[in-house]
Design an enzyme around this catalytic site. Structure first.
Site, mmCIF file in Angstrom:
data_model
loop_
_atom_site.group_PDB
_atom_site.id
_atom_site.type_symbol
_atom_site.label_atom_id
_atom_site.label_comp_id
_atom_site.label_asym_id
_atom_site.label_seq_id
_atom_site.Cartn_x
_atom_site.Cartn_y
_atom_site.Cartn_z
ATOM 1 N N GLU A 1 -4.737 14.211 9.302
ATOM 2 C CA GLU A 1 -3.598 13.275 9.195
ATOM 3 C C GLU A 1 -2.381 14.047 8.723
ATOM 4 O O GLU A 1 -2.462 15.245 8.446
ATOM 5 C CB GLU A 1 -3.932 12.139 8.217
ATOM 6 C CG GLU A 1 -4.165 12.605 6.798
ATOM 7 C CD GLU A 1 -4.440 11.474 5.801
ATOM 8 O OE1 GLU A 1 -4.189 10.299 6.128
ATOM 9 O OE2 GLU A 1 -4.902 11.792 4.684
ATOM 10 N N LYS B 1 -6.065 5.973 -2.034
ATOM 11 C CA LYS B 1 -4.604 6.116 -2.079
ATOM 12 C C LYS B 1 -4.183 6.456 -3.505
ATOM 13 O O LYS B 1 -3.660 5.626 -4.252
ATOM 14 C CB LYS B 1 -3.920 4.831 -1.560
ATOM 15 C CG LYS B 1 -2.517 5.088 -1.030
ATOM 16 C CD LYS B 1 -2.079 4.017 -0.072
ATOM 17 C CE LYS B 1 -0.600 4.069 0.291
ATOM 18 N NZ LYS B 1 -0.149 5.299 0.914
ATOM 19 N N TYR C 1 -1.904 3.746 -5.643
ATOM 20 C CA TYR C 1 -0.661 3.082 -5.248
ATOM 21 C C TYR C 1 -0.788 2.444 -3.884
ATOM 22 O O TYR C 1 -1.768 2.647 -3.164
ATOM 23 C CB TYR C 1 0.513 4.062 -5.283
ATOM 24 C CG TYR C 1 0.614 5.008 -4.101
ATOM 25 C CD1 TYR C 1 -0.273 6.068 -3.937
ATOM 26 C CD2 TYR C 1 1.603 4.839 -3.138
ATOM 27 C CE1 TYR C 1 -0.168 6.922 -2.851
ATOM 28 C CE2 TYR C 1 1.709 5.693 -2.047
ATOM 29 C CZ TYR C 1 0.828 6.731 -1.911
ATOM 30 O OH TYR C 1 0.922 7.572 -0.824
ATOM 31 N N LEU D 1 -6.625 8.762 4.936
ATOM 32 C CA LEU D 1 -6.360 7.421 4.437
ATOM 33 C C LEU D 1 -6.448 6.462 5.627
ATOM 34 O O LEU D 1 -5.850 6.734 6.676
ATOM 35 C CB LEU D 1 -4.959 7.349 3.827
ATOM 36 C CG LEU D 1 -4.629 5.975 3.257
ATOM 37 C CD1 LEU D 1 -5.336 5.770 1.922
ATOM 38 C CD2 LEU D 1 -3.132 5.796 3.095
#
Ligand code: PDD
Length: 293
Positions: free
Chosen positions: A187, A155, A40, A211
């Site tokens: 993250e 992702k 996505y 990411l």
């Protein structure tokens, strides 16, 4: 619950259609539903203009390649985005575009469908939630062991680890969970993490553990432009308590200060000067590139 319109290209609509979200249907055997086998993107519009669409589409192509989902019509995303803006009369509005592409519908079997199924494409344009309080006052985070898979650079829609971690953070009274893997901060559950230590801005390198955020990359560019020394170097768990400043970045909420971690203040417990400067620089960059914000 099902407000607005969506663009869907799936078994029932092989050509792709825009229709009310509540009327859209995909197969229960879609591999996105059954395996989380899809990827996505989230792209933000300012005054109707997409911020760094090209970079988002490049990352989408990479996610498709890395997951070996055969879909070479990524350009359909921009067309669908335009159609959704028109039908919802949001041509000049802020918005968040959600794009999802799965390996398609096929009888349940772990191996790829053979012959390949047509990928299922879903595109939706929704309002941007109001993050002004977070942006202004900053948020609390809690740290958790990063128990996700080892390809956080993709992702993927398979986000159960992120979902569980964020829920735990929420139940602990925090806005975000900061993952720590092998003793280093990676993250957030849905954001990248930056810290300021000895006056130097640091964020985890863009390897398989995080990411590579579009906002992260933009903030690194802006820091360099502003003469803020910045390094892509992991922040150790033992360094977290001594950070002078910290912040999170994401397409949805841009740059949000972190003012508390695991119940202790970061710096003096208020958004710091480097964070403020980069928030302003980000806004300016958005204005420059889109004319909006
Ligand atoms: N999340 N890391 C993770 C795990 C993310 O899910 C996101 C974004 C980011 C920041 O990436 P970017 O700056 O390109 O938005 C980092 C999106 C917004 C989401 O899942 O809604």
């Amino acid at each position: 619950m099902f407000e607005g319109f969506v663009y869907v290209r799936a078994c029932l609509y092989p050509e792709g259609v825009v229709l009310p979200a509540g009327d859209a249907a995909v197969s229960v055997w879609d591999r996105g539903f059954v395996f989380g086998d899809g990827v996505y993107e989230v792209v933000r519009a300012y005054g109707g203009r997409w911020f760094r669409m090209r970079e988002h589409l490049r990352r989408l192509r990479r996610s498709l390649e890395e997951t070996r989902i055969g879909f070479d019509e990524v350009d359909v995303v921009e067309k669908a985005a335009g159609a959704l803006q028109r039908v919802q009369e949001l041509e000049e509005a802020d918005g968040l575009l959600y794009v999802q592409i799965t390996r398609g519908a096929a009888p349940r079997s772990h191996a790829f469908p053979d012959p390949p199924a047509e990928p299922t494409v879903l595109v939706a344009l929704t309002a941007v939630p109001d993050f002004s309080e977070e942006v202004e006052k900053g948020v609390a985070v809690v740290t958790r062991e990063d128990f996700r898979w080892h390809r956080c650079d993709i992702k993927t829609i398979a986000l159960q680890g992120n979902v569980l971690a964020l829920q735990e953070a929420k139940e602990a009274g925090a806005k975000e969970c900061l993952f720590v893997r092998d003793g280093a901060a990676t993250e957030g559950s849905h954001s990248n993490f930056f810290g300021v230590k000895d006056g130097v801005l640091r964020t985890h390198p863009a390897d398989r553990r995080i990411l590579a955020g579009i906002t992260r990359e933009c903030v690194l560019e802006l820091a360099r432009e502003a003469g803020v020394s910045a390094e892509e170097a992991a922040i150790g768990r033992e360094e977290l308590a001594g950070l002078e400043e910290a912040f999170l970045t994401a397409t949805s909420f841009e740059v949000v200060p972190v003012v508390q971690m695991d119940g202790r203040p970061i710096g003096d417990g208020k958004p710091g000067p480097v964070t403020r400067r980069l928030q302003e620089a980000f806004r300016e960059c958005v204005r420059r590139e889109t004319g909006g914000a």
